[in-house]
Design a protein around this motif. Structure first.
Motif, PDB file in Angstrom:
ATOM      1  N   PRO A  17      -1.508  -7.205  -0.725  1.00 24.31           N
ATOM      2  CA  PRO A  17      -0.168  -7.307  -0.065  1.00 24.31           C
ATOM      3  C   PRO A  17       0.726  -7.358  -0.333  1.00 24.31           C
ATOM      4  N   LEU A  18       1.359  -6.635   1.190  1.00 24.04           N
ATOM      5  CA  LEU A  18       2.822  -5.821   0.077  1.00 24.04           C
ATOM      6  C   LEU A  18       3.447  -7.174   0.089  1.00 24.04           C
ATOM      7  N   ARG A  19       4.905  -6.956  -1.066  1.00 22.09           N
ATOM      8  CA  ARG A  19       6.036  -7.759  -1.130  1.00 22.09           C
ATOM      9  C   ARG A  19       7.409  -7.447  -0.585  1.00 22.09           C
ATOM     10  N   GLY A  20       7.565  -7.464   0.324  1.00 19.97           N
ATOM     11  CA  GLY A  20       9.395  -7.616   1.157  1.00 19.97           C
ATOM     12  C   GLY A  20       9.612  -5.861   1.293  1.00 19.97           C
ATOM     13  N   LEU A  21       8.080  -5.219   1.247  1.00 19.21           N
ATOM     14  CA  LEU A  21       8.492  -3.418   1.436  1.00 19.21           C
ATOM     15  C   LEU A  21       8.660  -3.370   3.511  1.00 19.21           C
ATOM     16  N   ASP A  22       8.615  -4.192   4.181  1.00 21.62           N
ATOM     17  CA  ASP A  22       8.306  -4.852   5.589  1.00 21.62           C
ATOM     18  C   ASP A  22      10.045  -4.468   6.302  1.00 21.62           C
ATOM     19  N   ALA A  23      10.280  -5.211   5.167  1.00 19.32           N
ATOM     20  CA  ALA A  23      11.706  -5.420   5.322  1.00 19.32           C
ATOM     21  C   ALA A  23      12.567  -4.501   5.083  1.00 19.32           C
ATOM     22  N   ASP A  24      12.262  -3.092   4.752  1.00 20.13           N
ATOM     23  CA  ASP A  24      12.579  -1.998   4.271  1.00 20.13           C
ATOM     24  C   ASP A  24      12.587  -0.997   5.476  1.00 20.13           C
ATOM     25  N   ARG A  30       2.361   1.500   6.012  1.00 21.35           N
ATOM     26  CA  ARG A  30       1.328   1.568   6.239  1.00 21.35           C
ATOM     27  C   ARG A  30       0.698   2.284   4.639  1.00 21.35           C
ATOM     28  N   ARG A  31       0.707   3.762   4.384  1.00 17.56           N
ATOM     29  CA  ARG A  31       0.277   4.657   3.741  1.00 17.56           C
ATOM     30  C   ARG A  31       0.289   3.195   2.287  1.00 17.56           C
ATOM     31  N   ILE A  32       1.318   2.589   1.719  1.00 16.10           N
ATOM     32  CA  ILE A  32       0.991   1.970   0.872  1.00 16.10           C
ATOM     33  C   ILE A  32      -0.400   0.315   0.817  1.00 16.10           C
ATOM     34  N   ARG A  33       0.072   0.345   2.158  1.00 19.40           N
ATOM     35  CA  ARG A  33      -0.712  -0.767   2.677  1.00 19.40           C
ATOM     36  C   ARG A  33      -2.680  -0.327   2.829  1.00 19.40           C
ATOM     37  N   GLN A  34      -2.357   0.470   2.814  1.00 15.01           N
ATOM     38  CA  GLN A  34      -3.679   1.222   2.976  1.00 15.01           C
ATOM     39  C   GLN A  34      -4.733   1.915   1.439  1.00 15.01           C
ATOM     40  N   ALA A  35      -3.110   2.047   1.144  1.00 16.82           N
ATOM     41  CA  ALA A  35      -3.832   2.666  -0.577  1.00 16.82           C
ATOM     42  C   ALA A  35      -5.032   2.064  -1.441  1.00 16.82           C
ATOM     43  N   SER A  36      -5.511   0.633  -1.709  1.00 11.81           N
ATOM     44  CA  SER A  36      -6.500   0.353  -2.658  1.00 11.81           C
ATOM     45  C   SER A  36      -7.414   0.289  -1.750  1.00 11.81           C
ATOM     46  N   ARG A  37      -7.556   0.879  -0.665  1.00  7.24           N
ATOM     47  CA  ARG A  37      -8.283   0.872  -0.037  1.00  7.24           C
ATOM     48  C   ARG A  37      -8.587   3.003   0.148  1.00  7.24           C
ATOM     49  N   ASP A  38      -7.895   3.253  -0.392  1.00  8.76           N
ATOM     50  CA  ASP A  38      -7.662   5.200  -0.527  1.00  8.76           C
ATOM     51  C   ASP A  38      -8.355   5.372  -1.935  1.00  8.76           C
ATOM     52  N   ALA A  39      -7.629   4.030  -2.858  1.00 11.08           N
ATOM     53  CA  ALA A  39      -8.216   4.613  -4.078  1.00 11.08           C
ATOM     54  C   ALA A  39      -9.919   3.955  -4.040  1.00 11.08           C
ATOM     55  N   LEU A  40     -10.207   3.293  -3.567  1.00 11.84           N
ATOM     56  CA  LEU A  40     -11.786   2.668  -3.567  1.00 11.84           C
ATOM     57  C   LEU A  40     -12.621   4.383  -3.245  1.00 11.84           C
ATOM     58  N   ASP A  41     -12.279   4.839  -1.941  1.00 11.14           N
ATOM     59  CA  ASP A  41     -12.780   5.438  -1.212  1.00 11.14           C
ATOM     60  C   ASP A  41     -12.722   6.543  -2.462  1.00 11.14           C
ATOM     61  N   ARG A  42     -11.438   7.314  -3.567  1.00 16.07           N
ATOM     62  CA  ARG A  42     -11.734   8.019  -4.655  1.00 16.07           C
ATOM     63  C   ARG A  42     -12.558   7.575  -5.182  1.00 16.07           C
ATOM     64  N   LEU A  43     -12.771   6.565  -5.575  1.00 18.55           N
ATOM     65  CA  LEU A  43     -13.867   5.838  -6.848  1.00 18.55           C
ATOM     66  C   LEU A  43     -14.883   5.824  -5.975  1.00 18.55           C
ATOM     67  N   GLN A 216      -5.322   0.810  -8.759  1.00 18.59           N
ATOM     68  CA  GLN A 216      -4.256   1.726  -7.280  1.00 18.59           C
ATOM     69  C   GLN A 216      -2.913   1.018  -8.499  1.00 18.59           C
ATOM     70  N   GLY A 217      -2.403   1.014  -8.511  1.00 23.41           N
ATOM     71  CA  GLY A 217       0.011   0.506  -8.902  1.00 23.41           C
ATOM     72  C   GLY A 217      -0.183  -0.213  -7.463  1.00 23.41           C
ATOM     73  N   ARG A 218       0.354  -1.226  -7.648  1.00 29.10           N
ATOM     74  CA  ARG A 218       0.410  -2.165  -6.469  1.00 29.10           C
ATOM     75  C   ARG A 218       2.412  -2.106  -5.932  1.00 29.10           C
ATOM     76  N   HIS A 219       3.008  -1.668  -7.315  1.00 30.00           N
ATOM     77  CA  HIS A 219       5.069  -1.819  -7.374  1.00 30.00           C
ATOM     78  C   HIS A 219       4.972  -0.947  -8.317  1.00 30.00           C
ATOM     79  N   ILE A 220       6.814  -1.197  -8.259  1.00 35.11           N
ATOM     80  CA  ILE A 220       7.191  -0.322  -9.490  1.00 35.11           C
ATOM     81  C   ILE A 220       7.089  -1.074 -10.672  1.00 35.11           C
ATOM     82  N   ASN A 221       6.319  -1.810 -10.443  1.00 33.69           N
ATOM     83  CA  ASN A 221       6.236  -2.391 -12.677  1.00 33.69           C
ATOM     84  C   ASN A 221       4.773  -1.902 -13.018  1.00 33.69           C
ATOM     85  N   GLU A 222       3.705  -1.130 -12.337  1.00 33.20           N
ATOM     86  CA  GLU A 222       2.814  -0.662 -12.172  1.00 33.20           C
ATOM     87  C   GLU A 222       2.717   1.104 -11.745  1.00 33.20           C
TER      88      GLU A 222
END
Length: 422
Positions: A17-24, A30-43, A216-222
């Motif tokens: 899940p996104l944490r706090g991005l929807d507030a900005d 949408r692209r960040i929310r989709q990123a984990s699926r896109d990375a799986l597709d690349r795998l 797939q990195g999930r936030h700025i600390n990754e």
């Protein structure tokens, strides 16, 4: 002796899940929310392109209980693309998967095996001469050393251990399934496929003990390139372990050296160059940046006077480079005035006394505020709009607590900058 290739992945955290991005409103949510699926597709795409013999996934396929069945269906569809091509999958559950009631009831496609959580088990691929040993998490907090009970290696086969673990410990991750590198190396397996730690790390060679990092990195600390390890085995020995970047969104902290910069335009020029280089390195991915401005410079006063304006100028500079592939998540202004504090501290006037007072407070970070300082600061805060400053400023004063060190440093830097202007 066996020869083959395989992909070692871990920590897919599908639909994390996104944490706090929807507030900005500027966030490409949408692209960040989709990123984990896109990375799986690349795998999957990499496994098919490289024609690997199998894929191992060392836990945390999901990020906890799904919001709906589409998350599970996305994983099944991805795995089915592999199994239809004759590429088998061996996986274990990690701590996040153990949280999911739906995961426990998920039926994977034929050719994909999820190892048991009841005890460590062994799976053989006789045609390849490979034996897999592993155990899924039965619950989130596995605090015992489960690797001690893994089966002995099978003679004549290439033995792979799958383990979701923090190994000897990691500051950013819970210490689940603790074990030592020496213990794993002495167990007799040829390759340990680890998961749980989101940074790629090779803990040992011969035998190889590897964290591939998360997919797939999930936030700025990754930050940095995320992906999987492509492993080549020749004659029963590991010949190569190569990191393969698969992330769809790249997170990064970008430090811009502003030393000596005369003004805001000079800082923006340096930021543009640094962001351009970072974009090139991202290789077409969406790049999410936290920009940090550092260095002693005459521009400090201008940058600090209106921090919001500085942030928007940095973001506008990013838009000059690309409208689609860059999002500046935050801008930190850590510059310093070019004026030396030592010269001001030695002055006999009010300026010297003020600099000395600030530095005395900084030297005693736990000292409570005096009544005079607290009353004056409270009066100043009450004059400002309630939301003009963070809530902890008011709470600190109300409790009679100490001034946070970072606030003292900002006050000192701002004072020096204003003096430098004059």
């Amino acid at each position: 002796m066996p020869s083959f290739r395989f992909l070692h992945a871990a920590d897919l955290h599908l639909d994390s899940p996104l944490r706090g991005l929807d507030a900005d409103a500027t966030a490409p949510a949408r692209r960040i929310r989709q990123a984990s699926r896109d990375a799986l597709d690349r795998l999957v795409g990499l496994a098919l392109a490289e024609q690997v013999d199998f894929v191992v996934v060392a836990g945390d396929l999901y990020d906890g209980d799904w919001q709906d069945f589409r998350t599970g269906q996305a994983l099944v569809a991805a795995f089915a693309r592999l199994t239809r091509a004759g590429i088998r999958i061996v996986a274990i559950r990690g701590n996040h998967d153990a949280d999911s009631v739906l995961t426990r009831n998920l039926r994977l496609p034929e050719g994909a095996t999820l190892l048991s959580h009841r005890k460590a088990e062994t799976l053989r691929f006789e045609d390849l001469g490979v034996a897999f040993h592993g155990q899924s998490f039965a619950q989130r907090a596995v605090v015992e050393n489960i690797a001690r009970d893994y089966p002995a290696p099978l003679p004549g086969l290439f033995n792979i251990g799958l383990l979701h673990t923090a190994a000897a410990g990691h500051a950013a991750h819970e210490t689940y399934a603790p074990c030592s590198v020496e213990q794993l190396a002495g167990h007799g397996y040829d390759y340990w496929a680890l998961g749980h730690v989101h940074e790629r790390a090779v803990l040992h060679r011969e035998p190889w003990i590897v964290f591939p990092g998360n997919l797939q990195g999930r936030h700025i600390n990754e930050p940095g390139a995320k992906g999987a390890s492509l492993v080549t085995v020749r004659g029963g020995r590991v010949a190569d372990v190569a990191h393969q970047p698969l992330d769809a969104v790249r997170w990064a902290r970008l430090t811009v050296d502003c030393s000596g910069a005369a003004d805001l335009p000079a800082v923006l020029d340096r930021a543009r160059d640094a962001m351009g280089a970072a974009l090139d390195a991202a290789d077409g991915r969406l790049l999410v940046l936290r920009v940090v401005l550092e260095g002693a410079c005459p521009a400090h006063a201008e940058l600090s006077r209106d921090r919001a304006a500085t942030r928007e100028n940095i973001r506008a500079t990013g838009l000059e480079l690309t409208e689609d592939d860059l999002w500046i998540e935050a801008v930190r202004i850590d510059t310093r005035p070019a004026l030396a504090p030592e010269a001001l501290r030695s002055r006999a006037d009010a300026v010297g006394k003020l600099v000395g007072a600030i530095e005395a407070l900084a030297a005693q970070p736990d000292a409570p505020l005096s009544a005079a300082i607290r009353d004056y600061a409270t009066e100043m805060l009450n004059r400002a709009p309630r939301d003009a400053l963070p809530a902890d400023h008011h709470a600190t004063l109300a409790a009679g607590g100490a001034i946070p060190p970072e606030l003292l440093e900002r006050a000192r830097a701002l004072l020096l900058a204003r003096l430098a202007e004059g």
